[in-house]
Scaffold this active site. Sequence first.
Site, PDB file in Angstrom:
ATOM      1  CD  GLU A  23      -2.976   1.013   2.277  1.00 35.26           C
ATOM      2  OE1 GLU A  23      -3.626  -0.048   2.318  1.00 35.26           O
ATOM      3  OE2 GLU A  23      -3.177   1.968   3.036  1.00 35.26           O
ATOM      4  CB  THR A  55      -4.349   5.797   0.584  1.00 35.26           C
ATOM      5  OG1 THR A  55      -3.443   6.864   0.394  1.00 35.26           O
ATOM      6  CG2 THR A  55      -3.652   4.634   1.260  1.00 35.26           C
ATOM      7  N   GLY A 114     -13.754   6.272   5.099  1.00 41.69           N
ATOM      8  CA  GLY A 114     -12.873   7.423   5.328  1.00 41.69           C
ATOM      9  C   GLY A 114     -13.213   8.068   6.669  1.00 41.69           C
ATOM     10  CB  ALA A 130     -17.482   1.096   3.658  1.00 38.71           C
ATOM     11  CE1 TYR A 150     -10.426  -0.083  10.502  1.00 37.62           C
ATOM     12  CE2 TYR A 150     -12.435  -1.070   9.634  1.00 37.62           C
ATOM     13  CZ  TYR A 150     -11.456  -0.099   9.578  1.00 37.62           C
ATOM     14  OH  TYR A 150     -11.507   0.842   8.591  1.00 37.62           O
ATOM     15  CG  HIS A 154     -14.093   1.453  12.899  1.00 35.65           C
ATOM     16  ND1 HIS A 154     -14.919   2.492  13.275  1.00 35.65           N
ATOM     17  CD2 HIS A 154     -13.209   1.971  12.016  1.00 35.65           C
ATOM     18  CE1 HIS A 154     -14.549   3.593  12.619  1.00 35.65           C
ATOM     19  NE2 HIS A 154     -13.513   3.303  11.849  1.00 35.65           N
ATOM     20  CD  GLN A 181      -5.992   0.046  11.225  1.00 36.87           C
ATOM     21  OE1 GLN A 181      -4.962   0.163  10.543  1.00 36.87           O
ATOM     22  NE2 GLN A 181      -6.901   0.985  11.328  1.00 36.87           N
ATOM     23  CD  GLN A 217       5.579   3.435  12.006  1.00 35.08           C
ATOM     24  OE1 GLN A 217       6.623   3.275  12.639  1.00 35.08           O
ATOM     25  NE2 GLN A 217       5.174   2.576  11.104  1.00 35.08           N
TER      26      GLN A 217
END
Length: 292
Positions: A23, A55, A114, A130, A150, A154, A181, A217
């Site tokens: 990605e 993305t 999003g 979604a 997830y 989520h 995720q 990060q």
Amino acid sequence: MKLSEIYEDRAIASNVMPKISFEVFPPKGGEDEFPALYQELNLLKKYNPALVSLTWGAGGKNNNSMELVKSLLLDLNLNVMAHFTCICNSKENVEKHIKEIESLGIENVLALRGDEPQDIDVCHKDFRYANELVTFIKSKTDLSIAVAGYPEGHIEAPDLKTDIDNLKRKVDCGAEAIYTQLFFDNDMYYSYVEKVRKQGIEIPIIPGIMPVISCKQVERMTSMAKVLVPVKMREKLEKFRDCPEDMKKFGIEYASIQCSKLIDFGVCGLHFYTLNKAYSTSHILDNVMSVV
Ligand code: FAD
């Protein structure tokens, strides 16, 4: 190649190299920074990625996503999966873009909600979740559609069960693969797969792997999403907080072990959040491939 063909061996035997995907995101500096991204992707091409996903900035901040989609496909000859988000995206805009990418020969998209931006004046509300976007794309194109999952739930969902019920809606609307995720504890993924399968969802669940490169990060990610940082990892992060080289080395070692165990488990794919850099991901793949 469509998602269903890429992951046709979902019940892959353990210890077989899974399909690799990377990605990337449109560089913040726009077109001037495209060449640097191409350089990184050219380094990753030797791992023969089944696809490269790009993305989409939420809130219409798509920073040349479409230009980059074209370029990755035509100049780098990659199997591109374009992301699309609901937030602030109108039906007209989505239709225009999905038709355009389909006409280019792209076969796969990742449909997402999003996150709500703070600084957008005009925000279309044509799609709320979604699953609505999946239905819309399905009704307008023959594109294969992936969605997000997830393992730890989520961040807005009241509990994991509710989130998996909502995942089921996306699958029932036509999603063909789930990209997860990132997670740092593989047990989260194994138990998620078990729960999702119990819910009657049979499509591939591709684990998302993010190599750690800095404390900042990890702190950013864990503030935005439910991601458990195991105690032993937390200790190492603190130890290497001010040693970037040691931190990178640790991130590569950690993710290499994660990936090896996922391969033993029998995953059919590994999806790398590359952060637009080849270094850590390529070292992880070298480590993993040397033992498979
Ligand atoms: P949804 O599936 O719509 O779920 C959002 C929340 O609503 C969840 O809590 C869910 O349980 C609940 N929900 C879902 N459907 C319903 C329903 N019908 N009724 C009631 N509740 C419902 N973001 C970007 O902006 N651009 C990207 O390119 C991008 N790529 C990503 C790639 C991956 C692999 C992943 C895992 C995430 C990505 N994200 C991206 C982040 C994503 O947009 C956010 O996590 C977002 O908050 C949720 O998106 P979703 O598609 O999972 O939403």
